[in-house]
Scaffold this motif. Structure first.
Motif: not given
Length: 89
Positions: A61, A74, A76-82
């Protein structure tokens, strides 16, 4: 009428690697008292102190830091999308 918005804020973030250095830096602690060596890596769920209380922070995260020094995790997948990395000039 519903409208669509997007964030334009810049944040500082560091990916959590589970190291002692980051655990100390962010004040991360285990979810309940355990004797050292009695909990497996799969069971260990570090907790990050935030303004809203303790939040689970998994290895991988991102720990974001707000303008007032507050932290929040956050995934990791949400961070990379945002977020997109800002290149220094």
């Amino acid at each position: 009428m519903i409208k669509t918005y997007r964030k334009i804020a810049t944040i500082s973030a560091e990916q959590f690697d589970g190291s002692d250095k980051q655990i100390k830096k962010y004040g991360i602690r285990p979810p309940y008292p355990q004797e050292i060596g009695t909990i497996t890596d799969e069971e260990w769920r570090p907790l990050l102190p935030t303004k809203e209380g303790l939040m689970t922070c998994h290895v991988g995260d991102w720990v974001a830091t707000g303008i007032n020094g507050e932290h929040w995790p956050i995934a990791d997948d949400i961070f990379k999308k945002t977020y997109v990395e800002v290149k220094e000039k």
